[in-house]
Write a protein that holds these residues in place. Sequence first.
Motif, PDB file in Angstrom:
ATOM      1  N   THR A 459       0.837  -1.184   0.000  1.00 39.43           N
ATOM      2  CA  THR A 459       0.000   0.000   0.000  1.00 39.43           C
ATOM      3  C   THR A 459       0.873   1.235   0.000  1.00 39.43           C
ATOM      4  OG1 THR A 459      -0.051   0.165   2.399  1.00 39.43           O
ATOM      5  CG2 THR A 459      -1.691  -1.252   1.396  1.00 39.43           C
ATOM      6  N   SER A 460       0.286   2.359  -0.395  1.00 43.01           N
ATOM      7  CA  SER A 460       1.029   3.616  -0.367  1.00 43.01           C
ATOM      8  C   SER A 460       1.420   3.970   1.055  1.00 43.01           C
ATOM      9  CB  SER A 460       0.177   4.732  -0.976  1.00 43.01           C
ATOM     10  OG  SER A 460      -1.040   4.880  -0.247  1.00 43.01           O
ATOM     11  N   PHE A 461       0.618   3.485   2.004  1.00 42.34           N
ATOM     12  CA  PHE A 461       0.922   3.761   3.408  1.00 42.34           C
ATOM     13  C   PHE A 461       2.278   3.173   3.782  1.00 42.34           C
ATOM     14  CE2 PHE A 461      -0.537   3.069   8.037  1.00 42.34           C
ATOM     15  CZ  PHE A 461      -0.081   4.316   8.402  1.00 42.34           C
ATOM     16  N   SER A 462       2.542   1.901   3.413  1.00 41.24           N
ATOM     17  CA  SER A 462       3.827   1.281   3.741  1.00 41.24           C
ATOM     18  C   SER A 462       4.945   1.883   2.900  1.00 41.24           C
ATOM     19  CB  SER A 462       3.760  -0.231   3.535  1.00 41.24           C
ATOM     20  OG  SER A 462       3.554  -0.537   2.179  1.00 41.24           O
ATOM     21  N   GLN A 463       4.621   2.344   1.691  1.00 39.15           N
ATOM     22  CA  GLN A 463       5.641   2.925   0.843  1.00 39.15           C
ATOM     23  C   GLN A 463       6.150   4.264   1.381  1.00 39.15           C
ATOM     24  OE1 GLN A 463       6.664   0.294  -0.833  1.00 39.15           O
ATOM     25  NE2 GLN A 463       6.867   1.440  -2.727  1.00 39.15           N
ATOM     26  N   GLU A 464       5.366   4.916   2.237  1.00 37.47           N
ATOM     27  CA  GLU A 464       5.780   6.192   2.789  1.00 37.47           C
ATOM     28  C   GLU A 464       6.809   6.045   3.908  1.00 37.47           C
ATOM     29  OE1 GLU A 464       2.111   7.810   4.035  1.00 37.47           O
ATOM     30  OE2 GLU A 464       1.345   8.137   2.006  1.00 37.47           O
ATOM     31  N   ARG A 465       7.057   4.846   4.358  1.00 39.30           N
ATOM     32  CA  ARG A 465       7.991   4.630   5.458  1.00 39.30           C
ATOM     33  C   ARG A 465       9.430   4.756   4.969  1.00 39.30           C
ATOM     34  NH1 ARG A 465       5.338   4.387  10.373  1.00 39.30           N
ATOM     35  NH2 ARG A 465       6.919   2.943  11.173  1.00 39.30           N
ATOM     36  N   PHE A 669       6.331  -3.110   8.274  1.00 38.99           N
ATOM     37  CA  PHE A 669       5.359  -2.302   9.007  1.00 38.99           C
ATOM     38  C   PHE A 669       3.935  -2.578   8.539  1.00 38.99           C
ATOM     39  CE2 PHE A 669       2.769   1.525   9.517  1.00 38.99           C
ATOM     40  CZ  PHE A 669       2.873   1.709  10.889  1.00 38.99           C
ATOM     41  N   HIS A 670       3.768  -2.893   7.243  1.00 40.75           N
ATOM     42  CA  HIS A 670       2.404  -3.122   6.762  1.00 40.75           C
ATOM     43  C   HIS A 670       1.767  -4.341   7.416  1.00 40.75           C
ATOM     44  CE1 HIS A 670       5.021  -5.136   3.646  1.00 40.75           C
ATOM     45  NE2 HIS A 670       4.250  -6.135   3.986  1.00 40.75           N
ATOM     46  N   ALA A 671       2.552  -5.268   7.948  1.00 41.30           N
ATOM     47  CA  ALA A 671       1.980  -6.398   8.680  1.00 41.30           C
ATOM     48  C   ALA A 671       1.306  -5.923   9.962  1.00 41.30           C
ATOM     49  CB  ALA A 671       3.077  -7.412   9.010  1.00 41.30           C
ATOM     50  N   PHE A 672       2.004  -5.056  10.703  1.00 39.16           N
ATOM     51  CA  PHE A 672       1.471  -4.558  11.963  1.00 39.16           C
ATOM     52  C   PHE A 672       0.274  -3.631  11.732  1.00 39.16           C
ATOM     53  CE2 PHE A 672       5.902  -5.619  12.583  1.00 39.16           C
ATOM     54  CZ  PHE A 672       5.893  -6.340  13.758  1.00 39.16           C
ATOM     55  N   LEU A 761      -3.709   2.070  13.777  1.00 38.06           N
ATOM     56  CA  LEU A 761      -2.718   1.824  12.728  1.00 38.06           C
ATOM     57  C   LEU A 761      -3.371   1.328  11.445  1.00 38.06           C
ATOM     58  CD1 LEU A 761      -0.024  -0.018  14.838  1.00 38.06           C
ATOM     59  CD2 LEU A 761       0.279   2.184  13.740  1.00 38.06           C
ATOM     60  N   LEU A 762      -4.645   0.980  11.536  1.00 36.92           N
ATOM     61  CA  LEU A 762      -5.302   0.281  10.449  1.00 36.92           C
ATOM     62  C   LEU A 762      -5.492   1.165   9.228  1.00 36.92           C
ATOM     63  CD1 LEU A 762      -6.726  -2.320   9.569  1.00 36.92           C
ATOM     64  CD2 LEU A 762      -8.838  -1.393  10.499  1.00 36.92           C
ATOM     65  N   LYS A 763      -5.109   0.645   8.096  1.00 37.34           N
ATOM     66  CA  LYS A 763      -5.347   1.309   6.823  1.00 37.34           C
ATOM     67  C   LYS A 763      -6.731   0.898   6.334  1.00 37.34           C
ATOM     68  CE  LYS A 763      -4.092   3.331   2.861  1.00 37.34           C
ATOM     69  NZ  LYS A 763      -3.681   4.715   2.730  1.00 37.34           N
ATOM     70  N   LEU A 764      -7.661   1.838   6.265  1.00 37.89           N
ATOM     71  CA  LEU A 764      -9.020   1.510   5.868  1.00 37.89           C
ATOM     72  C   LEU A 764      -9.123   1.327   4.356  1.00 37.89           C
ATOM     73  CD1 LEU A 764     -11.094   3.859   8.168  1.00 37.89           C
ATOM     74  CD2 LEU A 764     -10.467   1.481   8.509  1.00 37.89           C
ATOM     75  N   SER A 765     -10.173   0.614   3.936  1.00 42.88           N
ATOM     76  CA  SER A 765     -10.315   0.293   2.517  1.00 42.88           C
ATOM     77  C   SER A 765     -10.529   1.528   1.660  1.00 42.88           C
ATOM     78  CB  SER A 765     -11.493  -0.673   2.331  1.00 42.88           C
ATOM     79  OG  SER A 765     -12.687  -0.093   2.844  1.00 42.88           O
ATOM     80  N   ASN A 766     -11.057   2.609   2.244  1.00 44.06           N
ATOM     81  CA  ASN A 766     -11.275   3.816   1.442  1.00 44.06           C
ATOM     82  C   ASN A 766     -10.044   4.716   1.388  1.00 44.06           C
ATOM     83  OD1 ASN A 766     -11.150   4.871   3.972  1.00 44.06           O
ATOM     84  ND2 ASN A 766     -13.239   5.686   4.029  1.00 44.06           N
ATOM     85  N   GLY A 767      -8.920   4.225   1.945  1.00 44.49           N
ATOM     86  CA  GLY A 767      -7.673   4.973   1.832  1.00 44.49           C
ATOM     87  C   GLY A 767      -7.406   5.929   2.972  1.00 44.49           C
ATOM     88  N   THR A 768      -8.356   6.089   3.896  1.00 43.68           N
ATOM     89  CA  THR A 768      -8.123   6.976   5.024  1.00 43.68           C
ATOM     90  C   THR A 768      -7.507   6.210   6.169  1.00 43.68           C
ATOM     91  OG1 THR A 768     -10.322   6.572   5.939  1.00 43.68           O
ATOM     92  CG2 THR A 768     -10.094   8.399   4.371  1.00 43.68           C
ATOM     93  N   ILE A 769      -6.936   6.953   7.114  1.00 44.76           N
ATOM     94  CA  ILE A 769      -6.302   6.349   8.278  1.00 44.76           C
ATOM     95  C   ILE A 769      -7.029   6.832   9.516  1.00 44.76           C
ATOM     96  CG2 ILE A 769      -4.132   6.114   9.548  1.00 44.76           C
ATOM     97  CD1 ILE A 769      -2.699   6.834   6.956  1.00 44.76           C
ATOM     98  N   HIS A 770      -7.189   5.925  10.458  1.00 45.07           N
ATOM     99  CA  HIS A 770      -7.811   6.318  11.723  1.00 45.07           C
ATOM    100  C   HIS A 770      -7.109   7.538  12.298  1.00 45.07           C
ATOM    101  CE1 HIS A 770     -10.777   3.283  12.363  1.00 45.07           C
ATOM    102  NE2 HIS A 770      -9.922   2.279  12.335  1.00 45.07           N
ATOM    103  N   SER A 771      -7.868   8.467  12.804  1.00 46.19           N
ATOM    104  CA  SER A 771      -7.258   9.582  13.521  1.00 46.19           C
ATOM    105  C   SER A 771      -6.831   9.105  14.895  1.00 46.19           C
ATOM    106  CB  SER A 771      -8.265  10.737  13.649  1.00 46.19           C
ATOM    107  OG  SER A 771      -9.406  10.296  14.381  1.00 46.19           O
TER     108      SER A 771
END
Length: 828
Positions: A459-465, A669-672, A761-771
Amino acid sequence: MMYSHLGARALSIPLSRLILCIIICCWSAVIESASIELTSPQPYSLLVTDPTGIVNVQAKATIVTGEQNEETLRLSKIHLFLNRQKINELEQHHFKMSGNLQPGKYVIQAKLVSEDGVVHAETPEVWFRVDHDSGKQQGQDTDQPLNLVGIMYMRNEGKRGVWAACDLATKVNKVIVLDHYSTDNSLAMLLDAQERCNLDIIQFEGSKELDERSIRQTLVDRATRIGATHVISVDADEVLSYEGLDGRARFMDSLLDLVPGQGLYLFWMYLWKSVNWLRTDKLYNDEGGFQHHVLSVARLPLQGTAQMMQGYIHIHRVPVNPQIGATVCNHMDVGLAHLQFVHWKNKLLKDAWYRAFERTQEPNKSSQAIVDRYSGTVDESGIRCGRVNLTAMFNLTEEFKDLWMRQPVLDMWRVDDIRAMVQKHGSDKFKGLNVFETLDDLGLLQAVEPSLTVPPQMTSFSQERLPILSILYTTKHPGSYDIIISSLALQTSKAFELVCVDEMAEDRLQEVLDLAASMKVHIQVVAPGKPRAMQQSFKLYSAYNTGLLLSRGAVITMLNDFAALGKTFVEDTLRFYLHNTGNVGLNWNSRHYKSLLGYSDIFYTPPKNELDPSGLQGSSVSVFRNALFKALPSSRKWPKQTEISPPESMNNSFVEHWAWDGAAMSGPFHAFSALNGFDEFMDSGDDNQMENIRDRLMLWGWNVWIAPREALVQQVHHYNWQPESLWSRPKEDSNLKRWKARLKDTRNGNVPIVTPTSTHLLKLSNGTIHSIPKEVQNHMDEWRQHTENARLAAAAKIGIESCAAKCKMTSQSQATVQIGLSQSCQKA
């Protein structure tokens, strides 16, 4: 009386004569043979053929079960003198057994022994049962001897199949092998071994597609025709195993109890990724009984032909009368040693083949149902293994070692089959079955269909690390910082950050940063655990979630306190996951994108004279009189208490292996984030924090590896230090039972795999991240600032000390520098 026999090898004498015979011994240039036969029905007699006149007859009966363990019958030791003039006539003498046998189960064997003690001929063992009370047990025949026949079918098993058939032949009367259209040289190899291993070989003439019922029925029909009373079905990747004579006796005891039409479940022993390890975590059910059995033995009916159950795949191996059912052989030293998991890649390939084949046979069956059928066999969540006694379980020949203990060869014929299925039905038919994903993981996808690709799941989330290793170090104890910081100072790679979640952070933050700065080790942050939504007694799971929130690396390492890392730890860990460790972008190793990494462990016990009693309490950074500072436990020659890792994991390469739990664990990190961190429900106790991540990911099909030996983790054994309340915990605080129950609920769908705790930490399906809750964000911001202030102070202190050394100042001038650095030393 009921009686039966089991020979070590099938004999040429017709069963209708009820005779067992092993012949021969050549005693001179002129062939003079002696033979001995054990004839029936009762009373048994020994039929001795002896042209030499120099042998004794020895006979012994052993009670298998009953009040006595062993009893010798009143069988005289007879010295037979035959007329040497009748040597060509092979005169025969009969010797009848005397003595009354009590009801029970017995084994008899007779031998011809010369006066010098040499055995020249012997009968096979004869197993029989005496039942004087009724003379006949309902459904059983008192005149039919036991004749155990092995049945086995194979395709393209090559040397493995021949070895398995010949091994089984040493334990039964005969082995019937059916070859199902092998395309390699398996059939030729079987035919070559036919006489040597007493094999009855069938070249199947039915459907070329797998039809298990037809194949197994063919085997059972042949066994019935040659007079089998019992059949045992063994696959080409299995071994009938019993430990010594006692195990054999227990196996035979179970056979003698079967009535016609009844089946017998044997213990199924899963050898896990190595012949050295037996998987043990799934052996018992909730009631404490064995639950891992396979229906592999049956007594055939007295009349007619036994019928196999319907089904083209994964049916019962032997025919069982449903009105009679099957019983269980509840002996752990008797069973089938299952070797398919030893060659793990072949196991994964085999399951992919099965999933594709099922789709062709049942096109309307849901993809999830097909996937679920095979996922349980490779599920390693909650895994535990025990060491195998190899010499007791196997005949350790060089052939066995070549087949099962050395580098295996992939079964490429399955790849050919899958390619043929894809060409016939199209690739879309097999999507959703994890067939192509498995082939891609094994590097075989292009061999099936060059145009197919499996997109990476990044995901783009893990790619930002950042392409660095974030080491999450949690502690609530005095000391231990000297150990971890010393080992990090020695690392061959500096692409890491240390994130310390420390319940004593308020008291020793500056001292920790001073030590790190003096050894040039980068600490990103030191902070106590975040505010918690659930206020359980323990904080470990919440502490690791705090570390995850504070980390920046693409790869995460969890690390217990009082642990030192091998000098290549960072380098090896990043090399496992990433193709680059620079500052720009991430280049993932696709082979290990869904892998967790463990490490070999060794415990060391520091001598008491090196412990500083004053440091065992409070907030010190070391508990030793002489702080470690670049001297790890191994180099200080401390006593090695225990090496908890298996020998085969202590090597110089990455190894896929079950033995994964220890002081350290790494993963992307994407595993966690996919799991939403650690399950804080488990903070009601201690332990199992690494299994919490590992087991949940394994339910998603992840795998586990062991890092090379150079990345070894050295642990300092501190559990018996004083005061006990600080350094050890009551047994009831352990999470071992809690996590086992929680994992069971997760497997059953009662608890979600993704933790419901508010880790955010959860990456939601709509691309947003929990605040992140405001109080948690404020906590992290505050301690990041505290850490930065401490880092600046530590740097200033080092600058002052360096300047003082450079300018060779007196103690008086150093005091002046502490107020304001002189211009001549400001650059320093």
